[in-house]
Design a protein around this motif. Structure first.
Motif, mmCIF file in Angstrom:
data_model
loop_
_atom_site.group_PDB
_atom_site.id
_atom_site.type_symbol
_atom_site.label_atom_id
_atom_site.label_comp_id
_atom_site.label_asym_id
_atom_site.label_seq_id
_atom_site.Cartn_x
_atom_site.Cartn_y
_atom_site.Cartn_z
ATOM 1 N N THR A 143 0.809 -1.221 0.000
ATOM 2 C CA THR A 143 0.000 0.000 0.000
ATOM 3 C C THR A 143 0.842 1.271 0.000
ATOM 4 O O THR A 143 0.294 2.360 -0.138
ATOM 5 N N GLY A 144 2.156 1.158 0.154
ATOM 6 C CA GLY A 144 3.012 2.340 0.063
ATOM 7 C C GLY A 144 3.468 2.896 1.396
ATOM 8 O O GLY A 144 3.713 4.095 1.519
ATOM 9 N N LYS A 145 3.637 2.022 2.382
ATOM 10 C CA LYS A 145 4.020 2.502 3.723
ATOM 11 C C LYS A 145 5.411 3.137 3.705
ATOM 12 O O LYS A 145 5.639 4.163 4.352
ATOM 13 N N GLU A 146 6.349 2.530 2.985
ATOM 14 C CA GLU A 146 7.699 3.102 2.949
ATOM 15 C C GLU A 146 7.701 4.444 2.234
ATOM 16 O O GLU A 146 8.415 5.373 2.631
ATOM 17 N N LEU A 147 6.899 4.576 1.181
ATOM 18 C CA LEU A 147 6.796 5.848 0.471
ATOM 19 C C LEU A 147 6.258 6.938 1.385
ATOM 20 O O LEU A 147 6.759 8.073 1.390
ATOM 21 N N VAL A 148 5.256 6.615 2.185
ATOM 22 C CA VAL A 148 4.711 7.589 3.129
ATOM 23 C C VAL A 148 5.756 7.956 4.178
ATOM 24 O O VAL A 148 5.893 9.130 4.554
ATOM 25 N N ALA A 149 6.519 6.973 4.648
ATOM 26 C CA ALA A 149 7.586 7.265 5.614
ATOM 27 C C ALA A 149 8.622 8.196 4.990
ATOM 28 O O ALA A 149 9.090 9.145 5.638
ATOM 29 N N ASP A 150 9.001 7.941 3.732
ATOM 30 C CA ASP A 150 9.938 8.830 3.035
ATOM 31 C C ASP A 150 9.399 10.254 2.983
ATOM 32 O O ASP A 150 10.140 11.226 3.188
ATOM 33 N N THR A 151 8.111 10.375 2.702
ATOM 34 C CA THR A 151 7.503 11.694 2.567
ATOM 35 C C THR A 151 7.463 12.425 3.899
ATOM 36 O O THR A 151 7.723 13.624 3.972
ATOM 37 N N ILE A 152 7.130 11.704 4.969
ATOM 38 C CA ILE A 152 7.125 12.330 6.300
ATOM 39 C C ILE A 152 8.495 12.888 6.629
ATOM 40 O O ILE A 152 8.633 14.025 7.093
ATOM 41 N N HIS A 153 9.534 12.089 6.391
ATOM 42 C CA HIS A 153 10.883 12.567 6.683
ATOM 43 C C HIS A 153 11.235 13.773 5.811
ATOM 44 O O HIS A 153 11.803 14.758 6.301
ATOM 45 N N ALA A 154 10.887 13.712 4.518
ATOM 46 C CA ALA A 154 11.246 14.795 3.597
ATOM 47 C C ALA A 154 10.550 16.103 3.940
ATOM 48 O O ALA A 154 11.083 17.181 3.675
ATOM 49 N N LEU A 155 9.360 16.024 4.525
ATOM 50 C CA LEU A 155 8.604 17.234 4.876
ATOM 51 C C LEU A 155 8.879 17.708 6.297
ATOM 52 O O LEU A 155 8.395 18.764 6.693
ATOM 53 N N SER A 156 9.646 16.949 7.053
ATOM 54 C CA SER A 156 9.851 17.264 8.467
ATOM 55 C C SER A 156 11.026 18.210 8.662
ATOM 56 O O SER A 156 11.862 18.384 7.761
ATOM 57 N N PRO A 157 11.128 18.835 9.836
ATOM 58 C CA PRO A 157 12.298 19.667 10.138
ATOM 59 C C PRO A 157 13.601 18.860 10.152
ATOM 60 O O PRO A 157 14.680 19.446 10.154
ATOM 61 N N ARG A 158 13.508 17.526 10.168
ATOM 62 C CA ARG A 158 14.692 16.671 10.178
ATOM 63 C C ARG A 158 15.126 16.245 8.777
ATOM 64 O O ARG A 158 15.971 15.364 8.623
ATOM 65 N N ALA A 159 14.554 16.866 7.746
ATOM 66 C CA ALA A 159 14.796 16.419 6.376
ATOM 67 C C ALA A 159 16.278 16.450 6.001
ATOM 68 O O ALA A 159 16.737 15.636 5.186
ATOM 69 N N ALA A 160 17.037 17.376 6.581
ATOM 70 C CA ALA A 160 18.460 17.458 6.257
ATOM 71 C C ALA A 160 19.277 16.378 6.955
ATOM 72 O O ALA A 160 20.442 16.155 6.606
ATOM 73 N N GLY A 161 18.682 15.703 7.927
ATOM 74 C CA GLY A 161 19.381 14.642 8.651
ATOM 75 C C GLY A 161 19.242 13.301 7.955
ATOM 76 O O GLY A 161 18.524 13.158 6.958
ATOM 77 N N PRO A 162 19.917 12.281 8.469
ATOM 78 C CA PRO A 162 19.847 10.955 7.848
ATOM 79 C C PRO A 162 18.482 10.305 8.038
ATOM 80 O O PRO A 162 17.758 10.605 8.992
ATOM 81 N N PHE A 163 18.139 9.432 7.102
ATOM 82 C CA PHE A 163 16.934 8.618 7.231
ATOM 83 C C PHE A 163 17.360 7.164 7.104
ATOM 84 O O PHE A 163 17.673 6.674 6.027
ATOM 85 N N VAL A 164 17.390 6.474 8.249
ATOM 86 C CA VAL A 164 17.887 5.101 8.322
ATOM 87 C C VAL A 164 16.700 4.152 8.355
ATOM 88 O O VAL A 164 15.732 4.382 9.088
ATOM 89 N N LYS A 165 16.767 3.088 7.558
ATOM 90 C CA LYS A 165 15.663 2.137 7.462
ATOM 91 C C LYS A 165 16.114 0.755 7.907
ATOM 92 O O LYS A 165 17.225 0.329 7.594
ATOM 93 N N LEU A 166 15.221 0.070 8.614
ATOM 94 C CA LEU A 166 15.510 -1.292 9.063
ATOM 95 C C LEU A 166 14.236 -2.120 8.943
ATOM 96 O O LEU A 166 13.199 -1.754 9.499
#
Length: 414
Positions: A175-198
């Motif tokens: 359903t696109g859960k990882e895509l939504v997670a990517d979008t949340i990070h990209a729109l957040s104040p933390r967008a310049a920081g790393p986004f680590v996935k496990l």
């Protein structure tokens, strides 16, 4: 573009002086002698600013404010008041007026207030234009949808992204859960920081603790050097714990501490390591059922479920199917150096099978690889079809008659 101003004042002499001064500054000006007339003009016209006296016959300027705000929601309202009624001006500010100035006033003072209000509106317009551009071309543009179900998801996503709360994304596989997670990070104040996935389900249970929390040198056989865990790697950014429902029960207390206290202890270590990371968890399971089955800790579930986003499957988003098909065919066509024409009248009304977005690309690649495919047929495994009876007939004119059954068979198999 010339700003348009509405002046509402019952003093004809003062109103005439003010209109003349504003027109000398190259503003477009309309006038009204009462609040009721001003409201009618505001409903009919597109004003950038309203200058309104407080003391008016009939409805007062204070009483008129909510009506004016409804009639001209984009226009700022500046109230004019005599010195003795300054309390009324303060009340007007509480009710939504942008600013006020007192009579008598200098024309220079008036111009400063007016230009400040107009500049505010100009900046608001620029912000709205940037938001529209970001929605069209920014992270949200990767979520392909046009229906109400995903519109609600996008609204929730935008509200959640600006917060620093942990997020739980639920929905079936694909359903696109990882895509939504990517979008949340990209729109957040933390967008310049790393986004680590496990992916909690993809790592062997005996290695998962070390992957998450790190380990010290000598913690176990083969640990020849200290190693940071994923939480430490995500410092200042976000971490996605995908398939969180598969987290082993014996590791959940340690994860709970990480969620609650933003601290971990490396395997073989004795001192806590503090981190600053936003946690985004995702699962295709119903964690409430897992909690009832004693397979997932209730306290961990409630800590992760601060902001919840549920993604509907594609079978519940039938209005998005054609849009997704166009997107995949266009992308795959460019990748393969060609394209497939997709007449809208041939698009399927509903997806076959489970109806998950993750099923679309493989079938789309099949269509993209066969440039003669021009439409859809519902009985094809992925919902796409060769609109190929005509194409088959056209090809058969240039082939020996003995090949016609084979050509028909190929069309039937597609």
């Amino acid at each position: 573009m010339t700003a348009r101003i509405l002046v509402v004042d019952d003093d004809a002499a003062f109103r005439g002086m003010l209109v003349e001064a504003l027109r000398d500054k190259e503003f477009e000006v309309d006038v009204a002698g009462s609040a009721e007339e001003g409201i009618r003009l505001a409903e009919a016209g597109d004003f950038d600013l309203v200058l309104q006296d407080v003391m008016l016959p009939g409805m007062s300027g204070i009483e008129a404010l909510p009506h004016l705000k409804r009639a001209a929601p984009l226009a700022d309202i500046v109230v004019m008041t005599a010195f003795s009624s300054r309390d009324s001006a303060v009340e007007a500010l509480k009710r939504g007026a942008y600013d006020y100035f007192t009579k008598p006033f200098s024309l220079a003072e008036m111009e400063v207030v007016i230009r400040r209000a107009l500049e505010k509106r100009r900046l608001q317009g620029q912000v709205q234009a940037l938001r529209t551009t970001l929605e069209r071309e920014g992270p949200l543009s990767r979520i392909i949808s046009q229906g109400q179900a995903m519109s609600r998801v996008k609204d929730m996503l935008q509200r959640v992204a600006g917060l620093d709360a942990d997020v739980l994304i639920t929905g079936e596989s694909g359903t696109g859960k990882e895509l939504v997670a990517d979008t949340i990070h990209a729109l957040s104040p933390r967008a310049a920081g790393p986004f680590v996935k496990l992916n909690c389900a993809a790592i062997p249970e005996n290695l998962l603790e070390s992957e998450l929390f790190g380990h010290e040198k000598g913690a176990f056989t083969g640990a020849t050097a200290a190693r940071r865990g994923r939480f430490e790697m995500a410092q200042g950014g976000s971490i996605l714990l995908d398939e969180i429902g598969d987290m082993p029960l014996h590791l959940q207390p340690k994860l709970l501490r990480a969620v609650e206290q933003k601290q971990v202890e490396r395997v073989g270590g004795s001192r806590p390591v503090t981190f600053d990371v936003r946690i985004i968890a995702a699962t295709n399971q119903d964690l409430r059922d897992r909690v009832e089955a004693k397979e997932f800790r209730a306290d961990l579930y409630y800590r992760l479920n601060v902001a919840a986003i549920h993604l509907p499957p594609l079978r519940e988003r039938k209005e998005d199917l054609a849009l997704l098909a166009d997107f995949f065919l266009d992308r795959i066509g460019r990748r393969l150096g060609g394209g497939a024409a997709v007449p809208g009248s041939r698009r399927p009304a509903a997806p076959p099978g489970p109806g998950l977005a993750g099923q679309r690309p493989p079938t789309g690649q099949y269509v993209g690889a066969h440039g003669h495919l021009r439409g859809f047929r519902p009985d094809h495994g992925g919902g796409f079809v060769a609109g190929a009876a005509a194409a088959g007939r056209a090809d058969s004119r240039n082939r020996p008659t003995r090949n016609r059954p084979a050509a028909q068979a190929r069309c039937e198999r597609v």
